[in-house]
Design a protein around this motif. Sequence first.
Motif, short mmCIF file in Angstrom:
data_model
loop_
_atom_site.label_atom_id
_atom_site.label_comp_id
_atom_site.label_asym_id
_atom_site.label_seq_id
_atom_site.Cartn_x
_atom_site.Cartn_y
_atom_site.Cartn_z
N PRO A 199 0.93 -1.18 0.14
CA PRO A 199 0.10 0.08 0.07
C PRO A 199 0.98 1.12 -0.07
CG PRO A 199 -0.15 -1.00 2.21
CD PRO A 199 0.83 -1.93 1.32
N PHE A 200 0.24 2.27 -0.65
CA PHE A 200 1.10 3.74 -0.75
C PHE A 200 0.20 4.79 -0.48
CE2 PHE A 200 3.56 0.76 -3.42
CZ PHE A 200 4.83 1.13 -3.05
N SER A 201 0.81 5.86 -0.08
CA SER A 201 -0.30 6.98 -0.12
C SER A 201 0.34 8.12 -1.06
CB SER A 201 -0.21 7.51 1.64
OG SER A 201 -0.90 8.68 1.70
N ASP A 202 -0.37 8.83 -1.73
CA ASP A 202 0.09 10.02 -2.40
C ASP A 202 0.05 11.35 -1.83
OD1 ASP A 202 -2.53 10.96 -2.65
OD2 ASP A 202 -2.64 10.16 -4.66
N GLN A 203 0.22 12.37 -2.56
CA GLN A 203 0.47 13.69 -1.73
C GLN A 203 -1.04 14.25 -1.39
OE1 GLN A 203 2.31 15.46 -5.56
NE2 GLN A 203 3.66 16.79 -4.22
N GLY A 210 0.42 -0.83 -4.90
CA GLY A 210 1.34 -0.88 -6.14
C GLY A 210 2.43 -1.86 -6.05
N ILE A 211 3.20 -1.94 -6.92
CA ILE A 211 4.59 -3.01 -6.76
C ILE A 211 5.68 -2.26 -7.30
CG2 ILE A 211 5.56 -5.09 -7.27
CD1 ILE A 211 2.71 -6.20 -8.15
N ILE A 212 6.61 -1.96 -6.34
CA ILE A 212 7.95 -1.08 -6.82
C ILE A 212 8.69 -2.19 -7.79
CG2 ILE A 212 10.46 -0.49 -6.14
CD1 ILE A 212 9.01 0.11 -3.30
N GLN A 213 8.91 -1.38 -9.27
CA GLN A 213 9.74 -2.16 -10.13
C GLN A 213 11.02 -1.50 -10.16
OE1 GLN A 213 7.60 -3.91 -12.68
NE2 GLN A 213 6.76 -3.99 -10.58
N ILE A 223 6.53 2.66 -9.96
CA ILE A 223 5.56 1.75 -9.41
C ILE A 223 4.46 0.96 -10.36
CG2 ILE A 223 3.82 1.55 -7.60
CD1 ILE A 223 5.40 3.63 -6.08
N LEU A 224 4.27 -0.14 -10.45
CA LEU A 224 3.45 -0.90 -11.34
C LEU A 224 1.96 -0.58 -10.50
CD1 LEU A 224 2.67 -2.71 -13.67
CD2 LEU A 224 3.18 -4.61 -12.08
N GLU A 226 -2.36 -1.07 -10.42
CA GLU A 226 -3.58 -1.89 -10.42
C GLU A 226 -3.88 -2.16 -11.86
OE1 GLU A 226 -5.80 -2.66 -6.54
OE2 GLU A 226 -5.56 -0.70 -6.63
N ASP A 227 -3.80 -0.88 -12.75
CA ASP A 227 -4.32 -1.17 -14.06
C ASP A 227 -3.18 -1.44 -14.96
OD1 ASP A 227 -2.79 1.21 -14.04
OD2 ASP A 227 -4.38 2.66 -14.82
N ASP A 228 -2.00 -1.84 -14.43
CA ASP A 228 -0.94 -2.50 -15.23
C ASP A 228 -0.16 -1.30 -15.75
OD1 ASP A 228 -1.20 -5.10 -14.47
OD2 ASP A 228 -2.45 -5.56 -16.18
N SER A 229 -0.44 -0.07 -15.65
CA SER A 229 0.65 1.03 -16.04
C SER A 229 1.70 1.21 -14.84
CB SER A 229 -0.19 2.41 -16.23
OG SER A 229 -0.97 2.68 -14.93
N VAL A 230 2.68 1.59 -15.28
CA VAL A 230 3.97 1.98 -14.62
C VAL A 230 3.73 3.58 -14.47
CG1 VAL A 230 6.23 2.04 -14.27
CG2 VAL A 230 5.01 0.19 -15.16
N SER A 231 4.03 4.15 -13.16
CA SER A 231 3.98 5.78 -13.01
C SER A 231 5.50 6.01 -12.10
CB SER A 231 2.90 6.21 -12.13
OG SER A 231 1.61 6.30 -12.90
N GLU A 232 5.85 7.04 -12.34
CA GLU A 232 6.78 7.67 -11.64
C GLU A 232 6.59 8.70 -10.91
OE1 GLU A 232 9.84 8.95 -14.56
OE2 GLU A 232 9.86 7.28 -15.57
N PHE A 233 7.29 8.46 -9.39
CA PHE A 233 7.10 9.24 -8.20
C PHE A 233 8.34 10.04 -7.92
CE2 PHE A 233 3.61 6.32 -8.49
CZ PHE A 233 2.50 7.14 -8.37
#
Length: 242
Positions: A199-203, A210-213, A223-224, A226-233
């Motif tokens: 689990p993560f929390s955003d701003q 998510g899953i750290i890639q 982070i991967l 749940e919709d299978d996209s990868v986002s950068e934070f």
Amino acid sequence: MKLIKLDAIDSTNEFLKGLSTEQSLENFTVVTAETQTKGKGQMGAIWNTEPSKNLIMSVFIDNFFINNNKVFDINIVVTCSIIQALEIFKIPDLSIKWPNDIMSYNKKIGGVLIENSFKSNGSISSIVGLGLNVNQTDFDNLPKASSMKAICETTFDKQEILFMIIEKLEKNISLWNQKSEAMRTDFTNRLFKKGVPMPFSDQNNQKFMGIIQGISANGKLEILLEDDSVSEFGIKEIQLLY
């Protein structure tokens, strides 16, 4: 290595930063303190420590990287060097909680704060601060913190640890141009909870899974979702809940 030992100081980073503006410092000049009254973490977080129990240090590193795009490289070489040094002392299950916390099992035993100075002549110097919980055992109000002694049930020599960290740091920096990709891979492989659904929390305090890639080229956390996209934070854009 030039070593400056202080008894008490507000912040070793601030002391070394001030020294670097007053005189030309030798590369890998180190400042240590037995007590620090205004220790800082990432983005101004406060770090407190029991007097004389822990390793409080800052090191001056000159011209390791030459442009803004490579700013995270020093984070990689520093944290990997610390982990390699701690492995010599048989600290178990070490990992790096992005971007710069040193973990043993699920407990934080150290934190790094890097402050870079960009000079008008184009040169870049860095002050690398490390707070490492060595022989402190009282963490009553810090349930996610621990120390080398608490985990290994033995007392450690802080100066031995200091010298080993600097030895690894000097070696890794000297080899960076030849081994940067291997060190980047090492950093990625050592990421805390990498590959594990977490689990993560955003701003905006929104919770999500998510899953750290790994990390992007400029050090953002990938982070991967749940919709299978990868986002950068970036730093402070996300918090790992554990």
